[in-house]
Enzyme design. Structure first.
Site, PDB file in Angstrom:
ATOM      1  N   ARG A  92       0.856  -1.186   0.000  1.00 37.63           N
ATOM      2  CA  ARG A  92       0.000   0.000   0.000  1.00 37.63           C
ATOM      3  C   ARG A  92       0.891   1.236   0.000  1.00 37.63           C
ATOM      4  O   ARG A  92       1.954   1.254   0.644  1.00 37.63           O
ATOM      5  CB  ARG A  92      -0.912   0.040   1.243  1.00 37.63           C
ATOM      6  CG  ARG A  92      -2.120  -0.863   1.167  1.00 37.63           C
ATOM      7  CD  ARG A  92      -3.128  -0.425   0.088  1.00 37.63           C
ATOM      8  NE  ARG A  92      -4.314  -1.272   0.008  1.00 37.63           N
ATOM      9  CZ  ARG A  92      -4.504  -2.251  -0.885  1.00 37.63           C
ATOM     10  NH1 ARG A  92      -3.577  -2.527  -1.783  1.00 37.63           N
ATOM     11  NH2 ARG A  92      -5.636  -2.940  -0.902  1.00 37.63           N
ATOM     12  N   HIS A 129      -1.208  -0.082 -10.021  1.00 34.47           N
ATOM     13  CA  HIS A 129      -1.938  -0.993  -9.123  1.00 34.47           C
ATOM     14  C   HIS A 129      -2.427  -2.236  -9.888  1.00 34.47           C
ATOM     15  O   HIS A 129      -3.615  -2.562  -9.875  1.00 34.47           O
ATOM     16  CB  HIS A 129      -3.111  -0.275  -8.436  1.00 34.47           C
ATOM     17  CG  HIS A 129      -3.544  -0.978  -7.169  1.00 34.47           C
ATOM     18  ND1 HIS A 129      -4.018  -0.312  -6.061  1.00 34.47           N
ATOM     19  CD2 HIS A 129      -3.565  -2.307  -6.840  1.00 34.47           C
ATOM     20  CE1 HIS A 129      -4.329  -1.194  -5.122  1.00 34.47           C
ATOM     21  NE2 HIS A 129      -4.052  -2.412  -5.574  1.00 34.47           N
TER      22      HIS A 129
END
Ligand code: NAP
Length: 315
Positions: free
Chosen positions: A231, A278
């Site tokens: 993250r 991502h």
């Protein structure tokens, strides 16, 4: 509490329209295969809903009208967007899916090999430089993985199979054959100090936010490479930029504080940063639907959910 498996259950799919298009058919296949009697829809009266299949980026944020909710089944591995939601009192399960895990193993292995073999020097070589220097063997390279849960452990084992010296770091003690396992705050410096390549596969929690701050980045050896498919907020962005202007060789980042990464963000233009959008891995609808169906079946039978989130730990 168990109920008769023959009693129909109402399952609300609360994610984006795009998710519904991809998930409806595999979910029905998996629920049918599990012999469940159900209604599955994107819109149901809240008071009738037994289970919610959930993606935190959808519209649903207030769980309080769902008075008979038995569980929320997250479509993603990461749960930072829901663990702090005070309106959710039902159990929350996160996604553990072998397709998702395999995708992450492939992304991590690929990016480790890029840096290990120094591939960039040969792929981008406009001056046609002939420098006949073979890369070291994997056994001469140390890879540290912060977070050796479902994804980190699978990556650690794959890297160990190739021959890398792999260290894993977690919150609780672990023993994984072939992997040097460290844990807790006091062993973090040791894990960082040996990281020629550092992989971040931690969840984002109150304890892990900004874990890689200026001080911790300075503990990485000169020439170290960071891969972050965990993250974005695990790393202090400006400290990373400073460290890349200093002793670090490269950072390959898949996740960011703001996604999509804004066009004017300095990460895009930095010569020592690779941005991937991502895509390290994602839940695969067919295998993920089987996980969801089996969890609904377990809940109906009064058995504990698989992959239950510890809301106090935040993951
Ligand atoms: P997991 O099974 O819950 O594993 C988390 C690991 O982090 C565990 O080893 C845990 O330690 C460790 N950890 C948590 N808090 C810690 C702390 N304060 N100090 C030290 N270690 C700590 O999660 P996972 O399924 O592997 O997923 C990890 C993360 O990957 C997700 O949360 C998500 O953010 C990210 N992800 C990214 C993508 C992508 O496409 N980029 C895709 C999927 C997931 P213990 O083992 O001791 O509990």
């Amino acid at each position: 509490m168990s109920t008769n498996p023959a009693d129909p259950v109402n399952i609300l799919f609360a994610a984006t329209d795009r998710h519904w298009e991809t998930y409806e058919a595999p979910l029905r296949t998996a629920l049918d295969k599990a012999d469940l009697s159900y209604t599955l829809a994107t819109d149901l009266p809240p008071g009738s809903v037994d289970f919610i299949i959930y993606a935190p980026n959808g519209d649903l944020q207030d769980f309080s009208p769902f008075m008979r909710l038995r569980a929320v089944l997250n479509l993603w591995a990461g749960v930072e967007g829901i663990t702090g939601n005070p309106t959710l009192t039902a159990p929350l399960a996160r996604m553990v899916d072998h397709g998702l895990t395999q995708g992450m193993v492939e992304w991590v292995l690929g990016h480790v090999m890029r840096h290990h073999l120094g591939m960039d020097a040969h792929i981008v070589n406009p001056q046609h430089i002939w420098e006949a220097k073979a890369p070291p063997l994997a056994r001469d390279r140390q890879v540290t993985i912060l977070g050796i849960g479902e994804l980190g452990e699978a990556c650690a084992k794959a890297l160990d199979t190739v021959g890398f010296q792999v260290t894993g770091w977690s919150r609780s003690p672990k023993s994984i054959p072939g992997i040097s396992c460290l844990h807790g705050e006091t062993q973090l410096a040791g894990a960082l100090a040996r990281a020629d390549i550092l992989v971040l596969l931690l969840p984002l929690t109150g304890q892990t936010e900004n874990l890689l701050n200026a001080d911790r980045l300075s503990q990485l050896p000169p020439g170290a490479v960071i891969l972050n498919p965990g993250r974005g907020a695990l790393i202090d962005d400006s400290a990373l930029l400073k460290a890349l202007d200093g002793h670090l060789a490269h950072a390959t980042l898949d996740v960011f504080r703001t996604e999509p990464l804004p066009p004017d963000h300095p990460f895009w233009a930095h010569p020592k940063i690779t941005v991937t959008p991502h895509i390290a891995s994602e839940t695969r609808p067919a295998s993920a639907s089987e996980v969801i169906a089996s969890n609904i079946k377990r809940s109906i039978a009064g058995e504990p959910l698989l992959h239950l989130v510890d809301r106090s730990a935040g993951y």
